[in-house]
Design a protein around this motif. Sequence first.
Motif, PDB file in Angstrom:
ATOM      1  N   ARG A 534       0.850  -1.190   0.000  1.00 44.60           N
ATOM      2  CA  ARG A 534       0.000   0.000   0.000  1.00 44.60           C
ATOM      3  C   ARG A 534       0.893   1.251   0.000  1.00 44.60           C
ATOM      4  N   LEU A 539      -5.143   7.288  -2.622  1.00 46.27           N
ATOM      5  CA  LEU A 539      -5.581   6.751  -3.908  1.00 46.27           C
ATOM      6  C   LEU A 539      -7.023   6.265  -3.810  1.00 46.27           C
ATOM      7  N   VAL A 541      -9.895   4.357  -5.962  1.00 49.07           N
ATOM      8  CA  VAL A 541      -9.978   3.474  -7.125  1.00 49.07           C
ATOM      9  C   VAL A 541     -11.430   3.100  -7.392  1.00 49.07           C
ATOM     10  N   ILE A 572      -8.401   6.836  -9.783  1.00 51.27           N
ATOM     11  CA  ILE A 572      -8.066   5.908 -10.877  1.00 51.27           C
ATOM     12  C   ILE A 572      -9.337   5.162 -11.271  1.00 51.27           C
ATOM     13  N   ILE A 574     -10.639   2.154 -13.649  1.00 48.95           N
ATOM     14  CA  ILE A 574     -10.191   1.004 -14.441  1.00 48.95           C
ATOM     15  C   ILE A 574     -11.367   0.462 -15.233  1.00 48.95           C
ATOM     16  N   LYS A 606      -3.199  -7.070 -12.351  1.00 50.12           N
ATOM     17  CA  LYS A 606      -2.894  -5.641 -12.218  1.00 50.12           C
ATOM     18  C   LYS A 606      -4.047  -4.908 -11.541  1.00 50.12           C
ATOM     19  N   VAL A 607      -5.286  -5.307 -11.846  1.00 48.67           N
ATOM     20  CA  VAL A 607      -6.453  -4.715 -11.179  1.00 48.67           C
ATOM     21  C   VAL A 607      -6.359  -4.945  -9.673  1.00 48.67           C
ATOM     22  N   GLU A 609      -3.715  -5.409  -7.925  1.00 50.28           N
ATOM     23  CA  GLU A 609      -2.638  -4.593  -7.363  1.00 50.28           C
ATOM     24  C   GLU A 609      -3.131  -3.173  -7.090  1.00 50.28           C
ATOM     25  N   TYR A 610      -3.949  -2.628  -7.982  1.00 46.54           N
ATOM     26  CA  TYR A 610      -4.526  -1.302  -7.747  1.00 46.54           C
ATOM     27  C   TYR A 610      -5.463  -1.327  -6.542  1.00 46.54           C
ATOM     28  N   SER A 613      -3.654  -1.195  -3.382  1.00 46.08           N
ATOM     29  CA  SER A 613      -3.020   0.108  -3.126  1.00 46.08           C
ATOM     30  C   SER A 613      -4.029   1.188  -2.764  1.00 46.08           C
ATOM     31  N   ALA A 614      -5.329   0.877  -2.862  1.00 40.73           N
ATOM     32  CA  ALA A 614      -6.364   1.897  -2.702  1.00 40.73           C
ATOM     33  C   ALA A 614      -6.591   2.274  -1.249  1.00 40.73           C
TER      34      ALA A 614
END
Length: 711
Positions: A534, A539, A541, A572, A574, A606-607, A609-610, A613-614
């Motif tokens: 994180r 962030l 998302v 972000i 997606i 990758k989704v 991973e976002y 990190s949110a």
Amino acid sequence: MSEKPAVLVFTTAYFPFVGGAEVAIQEVARRLKNEYDFFIFTSRMDGKLPAREKRLEGLVIRIGFGNKFDKFWLLIFGWFVAWRELRKWHRKIIFWVMDFSFGAAVAGFLKIFYPKIPLVFTIQYGYGDERVKKGRGGLMNLAFRLILSQADYVTAISNYLLNLCKQYGYIGEEAVIHNGVDLKKFTNQESRIGNHVIISTSRRVYKNGLDILEKAFEIIKKKFPDAELKIVSDVPYDELPKYLWKASIFVRPSRSEGMGNAFIEALAAGLPIIGTPVGGILDIIEDGQTGLFAKVDDPQDLAEKIKILLEDKKLVSQIIENGRKIVEERFSWDKIAAQYAEVFNSQLNTKKRILIVTGIFPPDVGGPATYSKILLDELPKENFCAKVLSFGSVKYLPKGISHIAYFLKAMRLGARADIIFAQDPVSVGLPAMLAAKILRKKFILKIVGDYAWEQGVQRFEVKEILDDFLNKKYGINVEVLRKIEKFVANHTEKIIVPSEYLKKVVSAWGVNPNKIKVIYNAFDFKDFEHTLRRPTSKLIVSAGRLVPWKGFGTLIEIMPKILREVPDAKLIIIGDGPERHKLKLQVATWRLGRQVELIGNLPHKKVLEYLASADAFILNTAYEGFSHQILEAMAIGAPVITTNVCGNPELVENNVSGILVEFNDKEAIKNSILKLLKDEKLTQKLTSAAFQKSKQFSKERMINETIKILL
């Protein structure tokens, strides 16, 4: 008459004509002959060879008159010869096809008449994807696609070749099973002198790059005048080890390579190896550890690599030692034969054959794609055979024609299945249902939304939310879609929905609720728990298809107010869809180019991973049957804000495992986001409860409940 299952092997050539494929058949069959009877159908190609020959591995049946045209006679008469054998038996049978060739065409033709006999296709092809694409005027491309469509299971001798099968449309059970080597046969029995003999056991064909080796050797000869180059081809296979034992380095500068059995044989014989980073060689050589890589078509670089091995004895010893280890661990014929036995057993002893028909499949992003992939991976573990038919395989065709082509594919593949399992009620559900009824197959349907409403909102100016839509009449386009989804749903044996809310929706269509089963979707977090981090930035998302009912415009609109209180916040989004251009204009109008990013579709990992990190995950949606994205966010530890609609409250309890707001309530959404960005204790409380809740939606539970429907 033997009670053992029969394996009918189809190969264009066989012993005494030797290549990697022929060796593989022999070595596997000899190790499995106590479990199976092997019948090897091949072309004759030499008049001195008997038409039927009993060998240690099984019965070889050669077709033709003993000349170079026999592969064509195999194509014409092979099916008839095999059919005569099949008529004699009343036992379990499996077709094993070695490479896409004349032999593969014979098996493919038989499969039309024996759809329930499982076909295992092994690809060994080493001439590169360019030749597959354009070879023989495009006929190779067509032949490859046809045998893949007939295959119930695909094995490949390298990851490169397995990926090639996927590029050409194969979606089904699969495994990488390398070719192997007989360690006893190839282990050096002679004392190797410190010579400078460079060897390549390679046929003189363009793909093997022997012209590059000869040019490199001219450079080497200037530095090492006593160096010798030996190119060995067309020698009896049993004599090959003696040639390798007398050499000091093995080299093959391939331009393409399916796997490269010669590299394994050289390692087993105790030689350091040099190859190129193409095709299946990447499965064998780890540069500097189990061999050296040289650049493709570069004699100078190849000469440099040969020079290194002629001078660096320590590196040579290291490569020989590491090479021996990987041969023992990964390329032993005993282990490889056991892998094939597992494949054969799985195909012969399956509970049911399932054809999964879906509109999308990875790398496409979406719930049906994720769900279909889970079924394909997990059902075989429970002794089900699974194959996927994605609408992507016909999407390149014009509308209407694509649906007809899809129906014909569903007919062909459905003939081999016990159950056809559709993932939507219209685009794939209608052709799949018609195919199931014609073929008299069990038909199961999964419904994750109201297709008529979704299309109505996107294409036919429907403004109402789903709950209101269910009680109104609309124009002919919407009503036709309604009738189709109702018709398909009423002609299925069972319907799976991912939420209680969706059960009510489908029941409102006029479908008997007793045939509707709620099975919640699942998320498997195991692959990601050790890799996620994180960041320190704030962030926000959001993710999903860019359609009107997902409310992404509202999130963009409230960002200026969020930025006033949290200047380093970033949104972000997606996903992709019809609203993309409109949303980009909105970002530009608000001058939010640095603070709001529309990053399109991403690979699933990758989704995740976002999401990991949110600092806040927001799904402002007017409709959601059951959201994979919310479940994934909860499992990963992203605090969730979503709307109090449809299936969302079945996942999120307000102020316990997340925050619920009304759709497009700008003030409530803004305040909820600011709460999460500022209140760390609240975030920890919500994410902890959400994680515990997510454990209820395990993959094991979902699969077990689905199997009860399938049986």
